[in-house]
Design a protein around this motif. Sequence first.
Motif, PDB file in Angstrom:
ATOM      1  N   VAL A 200      -3.639   5.097  -0.609  1.00 38.41           N
ATOM      2  CA  VAL A 200      -4.360   5.825   0.424  1.00 38.41           C
ATOM      3  C   VAL A 200      -3.864   7.264   0.370  1.00 38.41           C
ATOM      4  CG1 VAL A 200      -4.865   6.052   2.875  1.00 38.41           C
ATOM      5  CG2 VAL A 200      -4.597   3.773   1.876  1.00 38.41           C
ATOM      6  N   GLY A 201      -4.767   8.183   0.138  1.00 38.89           N
ATOM      7  CA  GLY A 201      -4.397   9.560  -0.118  1.00 38.89           C
ATOM      8  C   GLY A 201      -4.728   9.881  -1.557  1.00 38.89           C
ATOM      9  N   SER A 202      -3.925  10.686  -2.191  1.00 37.73           N
ATOM     10  CA  SER A 202      -4.204  11.084  -3.569  1.00 37.73           C
ATOM     11  C   SER A 202      -2.898  11.348  -4.304  1.00 37.73           C
ATOM     12  CB  SER A 202      -5.067  12.353  -3.593  1.00 37.73           C
ATOM     13  OG  SER A 202      -5.179  12.868  -4.909  1.00 37.73           O
ATOM     14  N   LEU A 203      -2.857  10.968  -5.577  1.00 37.96           N
ATOM     15  CA  LEU A 203      -1.694  11.298  -6.395  1.00 37.96           C
ATOM     16  C   LEU A 203      -1.571  12.809  -6.588  1.00 37.96           C
ATOM     17  CD1 LEU A 203      -1.730   8.495  -9.125  1.00 37.96           C
ATOM     18  CD2 LEU A 203      -0.363   8.625  -7.025  1.00 37.96           C
ATOM     19  N   ASP A 204      -2.653  13.537  -6.345  1.00 38.70           N
ATOM     20  CA  ASP A 204      -2.575  15.004  -6.416  1.00 38.70           C
ATOM     21  C   ASP A 204      -1.656  15.566  -5.337  1.00 38.70           C
ATOM     22  OD1 ASP A 204      -4.294  15.042  -8.554  1.00 38.70           O
ATOM     23  OD2 ASP A 204      -6.088  15.443  -7.355  1.00 38.70           O
ATOM     24  N   ASP A 205      -1.352  14.750  -4.304  1.00 41.17           N
ATOM     25  CA  ASP A 205      -0.402  15.179  -3.278  1.00 41.17           C
ATOM     26  C   ASP A 205       1.022  15.200  -3.813  1.00 41.17           C
ATOM     27  OD1 ASP A 205      -2.450  15.373  -1.379  1.00 41.17           O
ATOM     28  OD2 ASP A 205      -2.250  13.266  -0.797  1.00 41.17           O
ATOM     29  N   LEU A 206       1.211  14.682  -5.018  1.00 44.83           N
ATOM     30  CA  LEU A 206       2.515  14.674  -5.685  1.00 44.83           C
ATOM     31  C   LEU A 206       2.383  15.512  -6.941  1.00 44.83           C
ATOM     32  CD1 LEU A 206       3.066  10.814  -5.429  1.00 44.83           C
ATOM     33  CD2 LEU A 206       3.830  12.550  -3.786  1.00 44.83           C
ATOM     34  N   PRO A 207       2.452  16.831  -6.833  1.00 41.79           N
ATOM     35  CA  PRO A 207       2.125  17.711  -7.956  1.00 41.79           C
ATOM     36  C   PRO A 207       3.134  17.616  -9.110  1.00 41.79           C
ATOM     37  CG  PRO A 207       3.025  18.978  -6.135  1.00 41.79           C
ATOM     38  CD  PRO A 207       2.801  17.592  -5.614  1.00 41.79           C
ATOM     39  N   VAL A 208       2.588  17.695 -10.310  1.00 40.20           N
ATOM     40  CA  VAL A 208       3.398  17.746 -11.526  1.00 40.20           C
ATOM     41  C   VAL A 208       2.905  18.952 -12.325  1.00 40.20           C
ATOM     42  CG1 VAL A 208       4.183  16.518 -13.587  1.00 40.20           C
ATOM     43  CG2 VAL A 208       3.624  15.231 -11.495  1.00 40.20           C
ATOM     44  N   PRO A 209       3.349  20.156 -11.979  1.00 43.79           N
ATOM     45  CA  PRO A 209       2.845  21.361 -12.635  1.00 43.79           C
ATOM     46  C   PRO A 209       3.285  21.441 -14.101  1.00 43.79           C
ATOM     47  CG  PRO A 209       4.677  21.897 -11.183  1.00 43.79           C
ATOM     48  CD  PRO A 209       4.343  20.462 -10.926  1.00 43.79           C
ATOM     49  N   ASP A 210       2.434  22.043 -14.912  1.00 44.01           N
ATOM     50  CA  ASP A 210       2.778  22.231 -16.321  1.00 44.01           C
ATOM     51  C   ASP A 210       3.994  23.140 -16.484  1.00 44.01           C
ATOM     52  OD1 ASP A 210       0.676  20.636 -17.129  1.00 44.01           O
ATOM     53  OD2 ASP A 210      -0.741  22.313 -17.216  1.00 44.01           O
TER      54      ASP A 210
ATOM     55  N   THR B 139       0.848  -1.192   0.000  1.00 39.66           N
ATOM     56  CA  THR B 139       0.000   0.000   0.000  1.00 39.66           C
ATOM     57  C   THR B 139       0.883   1.241   0.000  1.00 39.66           C
ATOM     58  OG1 THR B 139      -1.777  -1.110   1.217  1.00 39.66           O
ATOM     59  CG2 THR B 139      -1.760   1.296   1.263  1.00 39.66           C
ATOM     60  N   VAL B 140       0.523   2.210  -0.811  1.00 38.72           N
ATOM     61  CA  VAL B 140       1.230   3.492  -0.862  1.00 38.72           C
ATOM     62  C   VAL B 140       0.359   4.547  -0.180  1.00 38.72           C
ATOM     63  CG1 VAL B 140       2.125   5.316  -2.354  1.00 38.72           C
ATOM     64  CG2 VAL B 140       2.454   2.908  -2.982  1.00 38.72           C
ATOM     65  N   VAL B 141       0.951   5.259   0.768  1.00 42.26           N
ATOM     66  CA  VAL B 141       0.271   6.350   1.476  1.00 42.26           C
ATOM     67  C   VAL B 141       0.963   7.653   1.115  1.00 42.26           C
ATOM     68  CG1 VAL B 141      -0.346   7.327   3.716  1.00 42.26           C
ATOM     69  CG2 VAL B 141      -0.369   4.842   3.395  1.00 42.26           C
ATOM     70  N   THR B 142       0.218   8.587   0.560  1.00 40.38           N
ATOM     71  CA  THR B 142       0.815   9.887   0.252  1.00 40.38           C
ATOM     72  C   THR B 142       0.730  10.792   1.479  1.00 40.38           C
ATOM     73  OG1 THR B 142      -1.284  10.727  -0.645  1.00 40.38           O
ATOM     74  CG2 THR B 142       0.284   9.751  -2.200  1.00 40.38           C
TER      75      THR B 142
ATOM     76  N   THR C 155       0.537   3.991 -10.437  1.00 43.92           N
ATOM     77  CA  THR C 155      -0.556   3.665 -11.359  1.00 43.92           C
ATOM     78  C   THR C 155      -0.277   2.362 -12.105  1.00 43.92           C
ATOM     79  OG1 THR C 155      -1.065   6.010 -11.653  1.00 43.92           O
ATOM     80  CG2 THR C 155      -1.892   4.490 -13.325  1.00 43.92           C
ATOM     81  N   ALA C 156       0.932   2.223 -12.649  1.00 49.17           N
ATOM     82  CA  ALA C 156       1.268   1.027 -13.430  1.00 49.17           C
ATOM     83  C   ALA C 156       1.292  -0.228 -12.569  1.00 49.17           C
ATOM     84  CB  ALA C 156       2.618   1.221 -14.117  1.00 49.17           C
ATOM     85  N   GLY C 157       1.709  -0.085 -11.301  1.00 53.56           N
ATOM     86  CA  GLY C 157       1.801  -1.236 -10.424  1.00 53.56           C
ATOM     87  C   GLY C 157       0.499  -1.609  -9.758  1.00 53.56           C
ATOM     88  N   SER C 158      -0.537  -0.803  -9.960  1.00 54.90           N
ATOM     89  CA  SER C 158      -1.854  -1.065  -9.359  1.00 54.90           C
ATOM     90  C   SER C 158      -1.762  -1.269  -7.848  1.00 54.90           C
ATOM     91  CB  SER C 158      -2.509  -2.284 -10.013  1.00 54.90           C
ATOM     92  OG  SER C 158      -2.694  -2.073 -11.402  1.00 54.90           O
ATOM     93  N   TYR C 159      -0.883  -0.491  -7.226  1.00 53.77           N
ATOM     94  CA  TYR C 159      -0.775  -0.581  -5.772  1.00 53.77           C
ATOM     95  C   TYR C 159      -2.004   0.055  -5.125  1.00 53.77           C
ATOM     96  CZ  TYR C 159       4.115  -1.450  -6.893  1.00 53.77           C
ATOM     97  OH  TYR C 159       5.276  -1.959  -7.414  1.00 53.77           O
TER      98      TYR C 159
END
Length: 357
Positions: A286-296, A172-175, A279-283
């Motif tokens: 818990v939390g959100s990938l939005d917590d890891l920002p990738v700004p344009d 499990t990945v927790v952001t 995403t690719a590993g289907s882990y």
Amino acid sequence: MKSGTSFVQSALASNPAVLDAAGARYLGETFGRQAKAVRDVFRRPTRPRRHQRWRSLAREARSFDGDAGIISMEFLSFAQDGQLAPFLDPFAGARVEVVLTVRDQFRAIPAQWQTYTRNFGTDDWETYLRRIDGSPFGRGRRSRAAATFRRAQDVGRILDRWSGDSRVESVTVVTLPPPGAPRDELWRRFSDAVRLPIEDAGFGEVHENTSLGYASCDFLRRLNAHVDDVRPRFYRKAMRPLAREALAPLRDSETRPELDRRGAELASELNRRIRDTVTAGSYRLVGSLDDLPVPDDVEAPQHVVPPPPDDVRRAALAVRSCATAALDEASERPPADLDELVAETARLLRRANRWGL
């Protein structure tokens, strides 16, 4: 590392009754016992007779009448492919789940530099950023800064390693929550990750890592050049209380290290890699990938701004004052030159702690 582990560990140790009511246990009861057990395995991975403390945690997990025995020790993420067996074999037959907390790299990179400066690192902030940039032609690719950063923050490799072992049932990945989130949000996410109703924990006795300001870290990296021959355990024994008592109180009056444009682009790219890996590993997330920002488009200064020299000098004077107090000596007029002041402070620390004497 640098992803809220100290907070989680302190909360686990401070709430045994809450854990017990939920059918869980913080194995060994303290972080110190778990840390020693993990270090035993790393020091002698092929000598199981030296792993008694780790095996004791496994026996405790099997013997107590509950649903989950919890171990939280961030050094486990350092384990290489060939080092998983001594950690996992003692739990044969038990269900082993791995939880990895991850942090936005815009925040993790400065935190990792601070850890580096508190452990003999000598690179200034700008040099550190260039060394960890990961470019195949980067001048710092083989440096200690780059090696320790990759070991601690290469989330993709950590996930691949632990999820690829058949003895691990799930990962499990927790952001880490963003700044401004409620103080208990990480704990709530952790509770979700371990599938236990332990949200009612108290946080009055929970402690988090004491962070330092930019100038204090810059002072430490300057000091480290003068004490690189000191044995690590003696260095840490002396420097931890100094950081807490002399430097941490200066934090609110010091600036923070800011990523320059190139550093911000690196942070964005690392966040993108983590998101793609999860995403690719289907882990389970818990939390959100939005917590890891990738700004344009990253917004950052073109160049690194060094800390104000007066702030670095103030940090040096604070540590110098502690050293002279420990020696019970009257403090003489400090050198005006910053480099000379740092060198004198190093000499005083050597005498106060009997380093090399």
